[in-house]
Design a protein around this motif. Structure first.
Motif, PDB file in Angstrom:
ATOM      1  N   VAL A  91       0.831  -1.205   0.000  1.00 44.79           N
ATOM      2  CA  VAL A  91       0.000   0.000   0.000  1.00 44.79           C
ATOM      3  C   VAL A  91       0.864   1.254   0.000  1.00 44.79           C
ATOM      4  N   ASP A  92       1.915   1.263   0.806  1.00 37.95           N
ATOM      5  CA  ASP A  92       2.752   2.460   0.916  1.00 37.95           C
ATOM      6  C   ASP A  92       3.427   2.779  -0.423  1.00 37.95           C
ATOM      7  N   ARG A  93       3.879   1.746  -1.138  1.00 36.18           N
ATOM      8  CA  ARG A  93       4.532   1.987  -2.424  1.00 36.18           C
ATOM      9  C   ARG A  93       3.534   2.504  -3.457  1.00 36.18           C
ATOM     10  N   VAL A  94       2.325   2.004  -3.433  1.00 32.00           N
ATOM     11  CA  VAL A  94       1.310   2.478  -4.378  1.00 32.00           C
ATOM     12  C   VAL A  94       0.969   3.939  -4.125  1.00 32.00           C
ATOM     13  N   ILE A  95       0.838   4.317  -2.863  1.00 30.61           N
ATOM     14  CA  ILE A  95       0.513   5.713  -2.536  1.00 30.61           C
ATOM     15  C   ILE A  95       1.655   6.636  -2.950  1.00 30.61           C
ATOM     16  N   ASN A  96       2.902   6.197  -2.685  1.00 26.38           N
ATOM     17  CA  ASN A  96       4.047   7.017  -3.099  1.00 26.38           C
ATOM     18  C   ASN A  96       4.083   7.183  -4.618  1.00 26.38           C
ATOM     19  N   ALA A  97       3.737   6.113  -5.346  1.00 31.65           N
ATOM     20  CA  ALA A  97       3.715   6.201  -6.805  1.00 31.65           C
ATOM     21  C   ALA A  97       2.619   7.161  -7.281  1.00 31.65           C
ATOM     22  N   LEU A  98       1.456   7.103  -6.647  1.00 33.72           N
ATOM     23  CA  LEU A  98       0.365   8.010  -7.028  1.00 33.72           C
ATOM     24  C   LEU A  98       0.731   9.466  -6.758  1.00 33.72           C
ATOM     25  N   ILE A  99       1.408   9.702  -5.646  1.00 26.09           N
ATOM     26  CA  ILE A  99       1.816  11.083  -5.329  1.00 26.09           C
ATOM     27  C   ILE A  99       2.859  11.572  -6.329  1.00 26.09           C
ATOM     28  N   ALA A 100       3.831  10.682  -6.661  1.00 23.84           N
ATOM     29  CA  ALA A 100       4.857  11.065  -7.633  1.00 23.84           C
ATOM     30  C   ALA A 100       4.250  11.312  -9.008  1.00 23.84           C
ATOM     31  N   ALA A 101       3.275  10.485  -9.415  1.00 26.13           N
ATOM     32  CA  ALA A 101       2.623  10.684 -10.706  1.00 26.13           C
ATOM     33  C   ALA A 101       1.828  11.983 -10.721  1.00 26.13           C
ATOM     34  N   GLN A 102       1.192  12.310  -9.597  1.00 26.37           N
ATOM     35  CA  GLN A 102       0.420  13.563  -9.527  1.00 26.37           C
ATOM     36  C   GLN A 102       1.343  14.774  -9.643  1.00 26.37           C
ATOM     37  N   ARG A 103       2.508  14.694  -8.999  1.00 27.40           N
ATOM     38  CA  ARG A 103       3.440  15.819  -9.068  1.00 27.40           C
ATOM     39  C   ARG A 103       4.041  15.969 -10.465  1.00 27.40           C
ATOM     40  N   ALA A 104       4.171  14.838 -11.197  1.00 24.64           N
ATOM     41  CA  ALA A 104       4.760  14.882 -12.542  1.00 24.64           C
ATOM     42  C   ALA A 104       3.715  15.010 -13.642  1.00 24.64           C
ATOM     43  N   ASN A 105       2.441  15.219 -13.269  1.00 27.11           N
ATOM     44  CA  ASN A 105       1.343  15.352 -14.237  1.00 27.11           C
ATOM     45  C   ASN A 105       1.214  14.116 -15.124  1.00 27.11           C
ATOM     46  N   SER A 130       9.344   6.933 -15.855  1.00 29.45           N
ATOM     47  CA  SER A 130       8.599   7.759 -16.810  1.00 29.45           C
ATOM     48  C   SER A 130       9.079   9.195 -16.782  1.00 29.45           C
ATOM     49  N   VAL A 131       9.498   9.646 -15.608  1.00 26.34           N
ATOM     50  CA  VAL A 131      10.016  11.007 -15.482  1.00 26.34           C
ATOM     51  C   VAL A 131      11.484  11.067 -15.900  1.00 26.34           C
ATOM     52  N   ASN A 132      12.263  10.109 -15.445  1.00 26.60           N
ATOM     53  CA  ASN A 132      13.698  10.068 -15.733  1.00 26.60           C
ATOM     54  C   ASN A 132      13.987   8.808 -16.539  1.00 26.60           C
ATOM     55  N   PRO A 133      14.112   8.898 -17.863  1.00 24.72           N
ATOM     56  CA  PRO A 133      14.339   7.697 -18.678  1.00 24.72           C
ATOM     57  C   PRO A 133      15.589   6.943 -18.259  1.00 24.72           C
ATOM     58  N   ARG A 134      15.574   5.651 -18.550  1.00 29.07           N
ATOM     59  CA  ARG A 134      16.663   4.768 -18.151  1.00 29.07           C
ATOM     60  C   ARG A 134      17.439   4.322 -19.380  1.00 29.07           C
ATOM     61  N   VAL A 135      18.740   4.149 -19.210  1.00 25.82           N
ATOM     62  CA  VAL A 135      19.617   3.708 -20.293  1.00 25.82           C
ATOM     63  C   VAL A 135      19.948   2.234 -20.072  1.00 25.82           C
ATOM     64  N   ILE A 136      19.634   1.410 -21.072  1.00 22.53           N
ATOM     65  CA  ILE A 136      19.937  -0.021 -21.035  1.00 22.53           C
ATOM     66  C   ILE A 136      21.103  -0.274 -21.985  1.00 22.53           C
ATOM     67  N   GLU A 137      22.145  -0.861 -21.482  1.00 19.31           N
ATOM     68  CA  GLU A 137      23.327  -1.148 -22.295  1.00 19.31           C
ATOM     69  C   GLU A 137      23.281  -2.600 -22.750  1.00 19.31           C
ATOM     70  N   THR A 138      23.323  -2.802 -24.044  1.00 18.83           N
ATOM     71  CA  THR A 138      23.268  -4.161 -24.581  1.00 18.83           C
ATOM     72  C   THR A 138      24.646  -4.808 -24.516  1.00 18.83           C
ATOM     73  N   PRO A 139      24.707  -6.121 -24.453  1.00 17.47           N
ATOM     74  CA  PRO A 139      26.013  -6.783 -24.562  1.00 17.47           C
ATOM     75  C   PRO A 139      26.568  -6.639 -25.979  1.00 17.47           C
ATOM     76  N   ILE A 140      27.809  -7.049 -26.160  1.00 21.09           N
ATOM     77  CA  ILE A 140      28.439  -6.962 -27.482  1.00 21.09           C
ATOM     78  C   ILE A 140      27.739  -7.926 -28.434  1.00 21.09           C
TER      79      ILE A 140
END
Length: 335
Positions: A91-105, A130-140
């Motif tokens: 529950v706590d993680r869901v509420i934190n996610a909802l608050i973060a989504a509300q602040r980021a529109n 969603s706010v800060n994109p992530r970089v995935i590095e592929t193997p060779i």
């Protein structure tokens, strides 16, 4: 003195009983939590908190997130949070996610956030991605161009979480696999490895245009080629291996023919020996036939003597026609 001592014992017993009663009372009646909720503007009854205890729900894990949600203006009720908790969600993680989504529109409802959380994904991390994109590095990734030269490519994929596809969408492994497949296809369609080295951005453009994020929980923002190296000459290596295989096949066929020739030679020798045996057998029958002819009178004594004379003449002519080894030895001894 005895009366005084008995009074002290009674007071101590009363104090112990009072402490036990208060402990049991506050364990079932979280008064301080109820006061904190009232002070935060959350209308909740003390009976509701007691009912949570009976349902084996920790009241603090419901009331504290509800206080945060109320202060953030999310408009949630205690039944929604408690049902999500009973379903095994955080529950706590869901509420934190909802608050973060509300602040980021970012449009995110409680039901979708709860579904994402129950699906095993970190909904708060998804909102942050969603706010800060992530970089995935592929193997060779090793690929071979049409000229047979191996090219080793390493890419960095910038992705952003797609909240609408978090439930049922593929993960990072699928993104890495699809990007690797696109790199192999692009390099393999190049006429020369020099084209790849001169224009490495052609790989990113081609791979990005394939829509590799379809059906995944991410949205690909960019694909950047981090490193391109030249590997082995795979074409020459394969040709060498093919030539070596052809040579071994030719050697095996030659050995097979040689074995067949040796077997045929041995067979012919066996046939020669067999024919010689037949000749010897036929020659052994000649004296028997002559004896039978003499007994039956078909061959006379003079005829037999003439035959012997002919054989002697034949042997003499044969000996004269052959080189005289004895005479050669005599000449050498004379010298």
């Amino acid at each position: 003195m005895r009366v005084f001592e008995s009074g002290i014992v009674s007071i101590l017993l009363i104090a112990v009983v009072a402490i036990i009663v208060l402990s049991v009372f506050f364990s079932f009646f979280p008064v301080m939590l109820w006061i904190s909720a009232l002070a935060s503007g959350v209308r909740i009854g003390i009976i509701t908190l007691v009912a949570m205890r009976l349902r084996r729900v920790t009241p603090s894990r419901i009331v504290n997130p509800l206080i945060k949600a109320t202060k953030a203006g999310l408009g949630l009720n205690i039944n929604q949070l408690e049902s999500h908790f009973l379903a095994g969600g955080n529950v706590d993680r869901v509420i934190n996610a909802l608050i973060a989504a509300q602040r980021a529109n970012i449009p995110l409802e409680f039901e979708r956030a709860a579904a994402i959380d129950l699906a095993g994904r970190d909904v708060l991390q998804a909102v942050q991605m969603s706010v800060n994109p992530r970089v995935i590095e592929t193997p060779i990734v090793a690929a071979v161009a049409k000229d047979g030269i191996e090219v080793k490519v390493k890419a960095r994929v910038t992705v952003r979480a797609n909240i609408d596809r978090l439930v049922g969408g593929a993960g990072e492994e699928t993104i890495i696999a699809r990007v690797g497949e696109g790199i192999v296809t692009t390099v393999g369609s190049s006429n020369s490895h020099k084209d790849v080295l001169e224009n490495p951005d052609s790989i990113s453009r081609t791979v990005l245009s394939k829509g590799l994020d379809a059906g995944t929980a991410f949205e690909i923002l960019s694909i950047d080629i981090a490193d391109v190296d030249v590997g082995k000459n795979i074409g020459a290596f394969l040709q060498t291996e093919q030539a070596e295989a052809d040579k071994r096949i030719a050697q095996a066929k030659a050995e097979e023919r040689r074995a067949m020739a040796v077997a045929q030679e041995q067979e012919m020798k066996a046939r020669v020996v067999e024919m010689r045996a037949r000749v010897v057998e036929s020659e052994s029958e000649v004296p028997l036939a002559m004896a039978e002819a003499l007994r039956s009178g078909k061959l006379g004594v003079m005829d037999y003597m003439n035959l012997k004379n002919i054989e002697a003449d034949t042997q003499m002519r044969s000996s004269l026609g052959k080189p005289n080894e004895n005479s050669g030895n005599d000449n050498k001894s004379r010298d």
